[in-house]
Motif scaffolding. Structure first.
Motif, PDB file in Angstrom:
ATOM      1  N   GLN A   1      -3.072   3.783   1.607  1.00 49.48           N
ATOM      2  CA  GLN A   1      -3.329   3.535   3.023  1.00 49.48           C
ATOM      3  C   GLN A   1      -4.449   4.426   3.535  1.00 49.48           C
ATOM      4  OE1 GLN A   1      -1.814   1.187   4.887  1.00 49.48           O
ATOM      5  NE2 GLN A   1      -3.224   1.712   6.558  1.00 49.48           N
ATOM      6  N   LYS A   2      -4.466   5.671   3.094  1.00 51.54           N
ATOM      7  CA  LYS A   2      -5.522   6.591   3.500  1.00 51.54           C
ATOM      8  C   LYS A   2      -6.873   6.131   2.952  1.00 51.54           C
ATOM      9  CE  LYS A   2      -6.780  11.474   3.402  1.00 51.54           C
ATOM     10  NZ  LYS A   2      -6.383  12.829   2.944  1.00 51.54           N
ATOM     11  N   GLN A   3      -6.871   5.733   1.685  1.00 50.88           N
ATOM     12  CA  GLN A   3      -8.117   5.255   1.078  1.00 50.88           C
ATOM     13  C   GLN A   3      -8.603   3.967   1.757  1.00 50.88           C
ATOM     14  OE1 GLN A   3      -7.836   4.817  -3.136  1.00 50.88           O
ATOM     15  NE2 GLN A   3      -9.967   4.140  -3.397  1.00 50.88           N
ATOM     16  N   TRP A   4      -7.657   3.092   2.122  1.00 50.76           N
ATOM     17  CA  TRP A   4      -8.035   1.851   2.810  1.00 50.76           C
ATOM     18  C   TRP A   4      -8.635   2.144   4.196  1.00 50.76           C
ATOM     19  CZ3 TRP A   4      -9.450  -2.848   2.374  1.00 50.76           C
ATOM     20  CH2 TRP A   4      -9.337  -3.757   3.416  1.00 50.76           C
ATOM     21  N   SER A   5      -8.099   3.167   4.867  1.00 52.87           N
ATOM     22  CA  SER A   5      -8.665   3.547   6.165  1.00 52.87           C
ATOM     23  C   SER A   5     -10.099   4.043   6.003  1.00 52.87           C
ATOM     24  CB  SER A   5      -7.804   4.625   6.827  1.00 52.87           C
ATOM     25  OG  SER A   5      -6.489   4.160   7.043  1.00 52.87           O
TER      26      SER A   5
ATOM     27  N   LEU B   1       0.829  -1.201   0.000  1.00 54.49           N
ATOM     28  CA  LEU B   1       0.000   0.000   0.000  1.00 54.49           C
ATOM     29  C   LEU B   1       0.866   1.256   0.000  1.00 54.49           C
ATOM     30  CD1 LEU B   1      -2.770  -0.900   2.615  1.00 54.49           C
ATOM     31  CD2 LEU B   1      -3.076  -0.641   0.157  1.00 54.49           C
ATOM     32  N   THR B   2       0.515   2.195  -0.850  1.00 54.59           N
ATOM     33  CA  THR B   2       1.159   3.514  -0.867  1.00 54.59           C
ATOM     34  C   THR B   2       0.516   4.386   0.211  1.00 54.59           C
ATOM     35  OG1 THR B   2      -0.423   4.301  -2.496  1.00 54.59           O
ATOM     36  CG2 THR B   2       1.602   3.268  -3.337  1.00 54.59           C
ATOM     37  N   PRO B   3       1.122   5.532   0.545  1.00 50.98           N
ATOM     38  CA  PRO B   3       0.474   6.411   1.543  1.00 50.98           C
ATOM     39  C   PRO B   3      -0.943   6.805   1.153  1.00 50.98           C
ATOM     40  CG  PRO B   3       2.756   7.061   1.218  1.00 50.98           C
ATOM     41  CD  PRO B   3       2.490   6.004   0.190  1.00 50.98           C
ATOM     42  N   GLY B   4      -1.141   7.106  -0.154  1.00 52.29           N
ATOM     43  CA  GLY B   4      -2.490   7.428  -0.599  1.00 52.29           C
ATOM     44  C   GLY B   4      -3.412   6.230  -0.498  1.00 52.29           C
TER      45      GLY B   4
END
Length: 382
Positions: A288-292, A283-286
């Motif tokens: 990871q945010k979308q997954w959250s 997961l990329t930082p973006g």
């Protein structure tokens, strides 16, 4: 004027006559006029006379007493200049005023105290703490706990003696009056209790078998109900109602809710797994945010689904059919494991493409990675 002079002389001579040696035998001391006027312990006859002098009735207020006194003072005060001015009458009126005013104030305070006591009693009427120590020993006895324990022991001994006597009495009755109506009633009562106990035992065994799944493989499971055409134990009205409901595809509400809950949780799991697949690995930082965000939305959906499960548990007629709430965190971990299994299966497929092509030649029409997907599907089901 003579009365006023007498009062002054009494005030002057009183301190000198306090000694018992100065008071002649048989002579009683007169009380101080001021204290006599302030006394509130007057006889009822004198109080009524005071009220009559002030032209008042019992039960009046302090304002009425003051108004009446001011009105009479204007008439009888020596310095008022009125035709009715009289010092002796004014002294009587002043004495009556002080006594009546004191009496009215006492009566007012007494009424207020009674009202406060009544209000306090009503306030705590239903808040009186229970005598919890009388809840022990079956409420038998009184006194200290040790005394009550002794009394309770005696009570139990007496009760046991009575029960033994009653048992012996019933035994003698059964022996000598075997065919009496009382004995027959007792026998029928025992038979009824035994029948009810057997019925409860059978119901418990049925529920236990249902929980174990003994009824899941029955021959008629999943098939439509019969029309009850050959059943002679059902009245015609029930028969017709069942026939109409079955012909029109009726299903109870809890059956529909059960299917709805099952479909909803499968859809949520598949949607969350699809979202995880789109984000890729790692997961990329973006990502990871979308997954959250996806996990937060999934938790909200699980919360709504759990509320639906609570409604389902209220109407389901079978206790073993009730459902437990889903844990959003556990579901997210489960989807993560499913995705990891999917990634491993994909890596195996990419590493051995020749074996898969041979398998496809042996079994035409089977898609690539069928066996791996089959393993993944079994994991999802478990």
């Amino acid at each position: 004027m003579m009365n006023t002079l007498s009062m002054k002389m009494a005030r002057i001579l009183r301190p000198h006559l306090m000694s018992a040696s100065l008071i002649p035998h048989g002579v009683k001391m007169l009380s101080d006029p001021g204290s006599r006027m302030l006394s509130t312990h007057k006889s009822k006859k004198m109080i009524r006379e005071y009220y009559r002098l002030l032209n008042l009735d019992e039960g009046c207020s302090t304002d009425d007493v003051r108004d009446s006194f001011h009105k009479l003072a204007k008439q009888y005060h020596p310095d008022s200049g009125s035709d009715k001015a009289d010092s002796a009458t004014f002294i009587k009126i002043e004495e009556a005023y002080r006594n009546v005013l004191s009496h009215v104030i006492e009566q007012t305070h007494a009424r207020q105290n009674r009202a406060e006591d009544t209000e306090e009693e009503e306030k705590f009427k239903y808040r009186t703490p229970q005598h919890r120590h009388y809840l022990s020993f079956e409420g038998v006895g009184f006194g200290t706990p040790s005394q009550r324990e002794k009394q309770y022991r005696q009570f139990r001994a007496d009760r046991a003696t009575e029960q033994v006597m009653e048992y012996q009495k019933q035994k003698l009755q059964r022996e000598h009056f075997a065919n009496s109506i009382t004995v027959q009633d007792i026998r029928q009562s025992k038979e009824g209790k035994i029948t009810q106990a057997i019925e409860r035992l059978v119901e418990d065994l049925i529920q236990e078998s249902m929980a174990k799944g003994d009824f899941d493989n029955l021959s008629g499971r999943g098939k439509p109900l019969k029309k009850f055409s050959a059943c002679s134990y059902i009245d015609p009205m029930t028969h017709n109602l069942n026939r109409i409901l079955i012909d029109n595809g009726y299903q109870p509400e809890w059956i529909l809710m059960q299917k709805e809950i099952k479909d909803t949780i499968e859809q949520l799991r598949e949607a969350l797994l699809a979202s995880r697949k789109k984000l890729g690995n790692p997961l990329t930082p973006g990502g990871q945010k979308q997954w959250s965000q996806e996990c937060e939305q999934f938790q909200e959906n699980i919360r709504k689904l759990n509320k639906r499960i609570s409604d389902f548990n209220l109407i389901v007629p079978i206790l073993t059919r009730q459902k437990v709430h889903f844990d959003a965190q556990k579901e997210v971990i489960r989807v993560q494991k499913m995705y990891e299994a999917f990634v491993e299966a994909k890596e195996i497929t990419d590493e051995n493409p020749a074996d898969i092509s041979q398998e496809e030649e042996k079994t035409p029409g089977v898609k690539t990675g069928f066996l791996n997907w089959l393993k993944l599907w079994k994991f999802i089901k478990t």
